[in-house]
Design a protein around this motif. Structure first.
Motif, PDB file in Angstrom:
ATOM      1  N   MET A   1       0.058  22.285 -23.718  1.00 25.32           N
ATOM      2  CA  MET A   1       0.512  23.642 -23.473  1.00 25.32           C
ATOM      3  C   MET A   1       0.918  24.280 -24.803  1.00 25.32           C
ATOM      4  O   MET A   1       1.419  23.625 -25.691  1.00 25.32           O
ATOM      5  CB  MET A   1       1.721  23.640 -22.530  1.00 25.32           C
ATOM      6  CG  MET A   1       1.445  23.160 -21.117  1.00 25.32           C
ATOM      7  SD  MET A   1       0.349  24.211 -20.185  1.00 25.32           S
ATOM      8  CE  MET A   1       1.387  25.589 -19.805  1.00 25.32           C
ATOM      9  N   VAL A   3       2.725  28.091 -26.303  1.00 29.13           N
ATOM     10  CA  VAL A   3       3.407  29.337 -25.961  1.00 29.13           C
ATOM     11  C   VAL A   3       3.160  30.347 -27.074  1.00 29.13           C
ATOM     12  O   VAL A   3       3.175  30.000 -28.253  1.00 29.13           O
ATOM     13  CB  VAL A   3       4.930  29.122 -25.740  1.00 29.13           C
ATOM     14  CG1 VAL A   3       5.623  28.654 -26.992  1.00 29.13           C
ATOM     15  CG2 VAL A   3       5.583  30.377 -25.216  1.00 29.13           C
ATOM     16  N   GLU A  15       6.669  36.518 -23.666  1.00 29.68           N
ATOM     17  CA  GLU A  15       6.226  35.157 -23.927  1.00 29.68           C
ATOM     18  C   GLU A  15       5.264  34.725 -22.832  1.00 29.68           C
ATOM     19  O   GLU A  15       5.468  35.037 -21.668  1.00 29.68           O
ATOM     20  CB  GLU A  15       7.460  34.254 -23.936  1.00 29.68           C
ATOM     21  CG  GLU A  15       7.233  32.861 -24.405  1.00 29.68           C
ATOM     22  CD  GLU A  15       8.553  32.100 -24.459  1.00 29.68           C
ATOM     23  OE1 GLU A  15       8.908  31.484 -23.434  1.00 29.68           O
ATOM     24  OE2 GLU A  15       9.212  32.129 -25.511  1.00 29.68           O
ATOM     25  N   TRP A  17       2.573  31.250 -21.633  1.00 29.28           N
ATOM     26  CA  TRP A  17       2.140  29.879 -21.843  1.00 29.28           C
ATOM     27  C   TRP A  17       0.665  29.758 -21.495  1.00 29.28           C
ATOM     28  O   TRP A  17       0.202  30.317 -20.511  1.00 29.28           O
ATOM     29  CB  TRP A  17       2.943  28.934 -20.956  1.00 29.28           C
ATOM     30  CG  TRP A  17       4.365  28.778 -21.384  1.00 29.28           C
ATOM     31  CD1 TRP A  17       5.399  29.614 -21.117  1.00 29.28           C
ATOM     32  CD2 TRP A  17       4.906  27.726 -22.170  1.00 29.28           C
ATOM     33  NE1 TRP A  17       6.556  29.153 -21.681  1.00 29.28           N
ATOM     34  CE2 TRP A  17       6.282  27.986 -22.334  1.00 29.28           C
ATOM     35  CE3 TRP A  17       4.360  26.590 -22.752  1.00 29.28           C
ATOM     36  CZ2 TRP A  17       7.104  27.147 -23.053  1.00 29.28           C
ATOM     37  CZ3 TRP A  17       5.195  25.754 -23.467  1.00 29.28           C
ATOM     38  CH2 TRP A  17       6.552  26.033 -23.611  1.00 29.28           C
ATOM     39  N   TYR A  24      -6.151  30.735 -24.172  1.00 30.42           N
ATOM     40  CA  TYR A  24      -5.671  32.090 -24.458  1.00 30.42           C
ATOM     41  C   TYR A  24      -6.848  32.991 -24.813  1.00 30.42           C
ATOM     42  O   TYR A  24      -6.999  34.088 -24.270  1.00 30.42           O
ATOM     43  CB  TYR A  24      -4.652  32.101 -25.600  1.00 30.42           C
ATOM     44  CG  TYR A  24      -4.423  33.497 -26.149  1.00 30.42           C
ATOM     45  CD1 TYR A  24      -3.632  34.412 -25.464  1.00 30.42           C
ATOM     46  CD2 TYR A  24      -5.057  33.922 -27.322  1.00 30.42           C
ATOM     47  CE1 TYR A  24      -3.451  35.703 -25.937  1.00 30.42           C
ATOM     48  CE2 TYR A  24      -4.881  35.210 -27.803  1.00 30.42           C
ATOM     49  CZ  TYR A  24      -4.082  36.093 -27.105  1.00 30.42           C
ATOM     50  OH  TYR A  24      -3.932  37.373 -27.573  1.00 30.42           O
TER      51      TYR A  24
END
Length: 142
Positions: A1, A3, A15, A17, A24
């Motif tokens: 993961m 962030v 923010e 995750w 992303y």
């Protein structure tokens, strides 16, 4: 993961995750990343401070037992300072000002004041100080 701090075109920073950097990029390319505040999908990565771990030879701070002992000593000092002091609740600012102005006999009191009330007292030369720990009013202790 992983962030990321993200920013929309309206300037909202939030923010989010993701499973990986590639996740992303994929979600961003498919317009699946949107601002939770305004719904804008014009989202980019915001400037972030890197999460760099401390060197292994650095002290991680005071041990929990020392912190607990220091807080206990501070609480005991506050309790001792309040011995013989009268709880006046929300009338603290008025009572402190009346004592300062000579309208009321000077005695040791403690109670509640807003930040504005405390600033006004200090500006007028009334000696007041915040307590390190909150006080439970006498009627709420039972």
């Amino acid at each position: 993961m992983i962030v990321y701090d993200l920013r929309c075109t309206a300037g909202h920073v939030f923010e989010a995750w993701f499973g990986s950097s590639a996740d992303y990029d994929d979600q961003r390319a498919r317009d699946l990343v949107a601002c939770p505040i305004c719904g804008d999908d014009g989202v980019e990565k915001a400037v972030m401070a890197p999460n760099v771990g401390a060197k292994g030879n650095r002290d991680s701070g005071a041990p929990p037992a020392a912190v607990k002992a220091a807080l206990a000593a501070l609480a005991a000092a506050q309790e001792k300072a309040l011995e013989g002091s009268e709880w006046v609740g929300r009338s603290f600012a008025n009572r402190a000002r009346a004592m300062h102005d000579g309208e009321e006999e000077t005695t040791t009191i403690h109670g509640q004041a807003t930040l504005a009330e405390a600033k006004a007292l200090a500006e007028d030369g009334v000696a007041v100080a915040p307590l390190p720990f909150p006080i439970v009013p006498p009627r709420a202790r039972n």
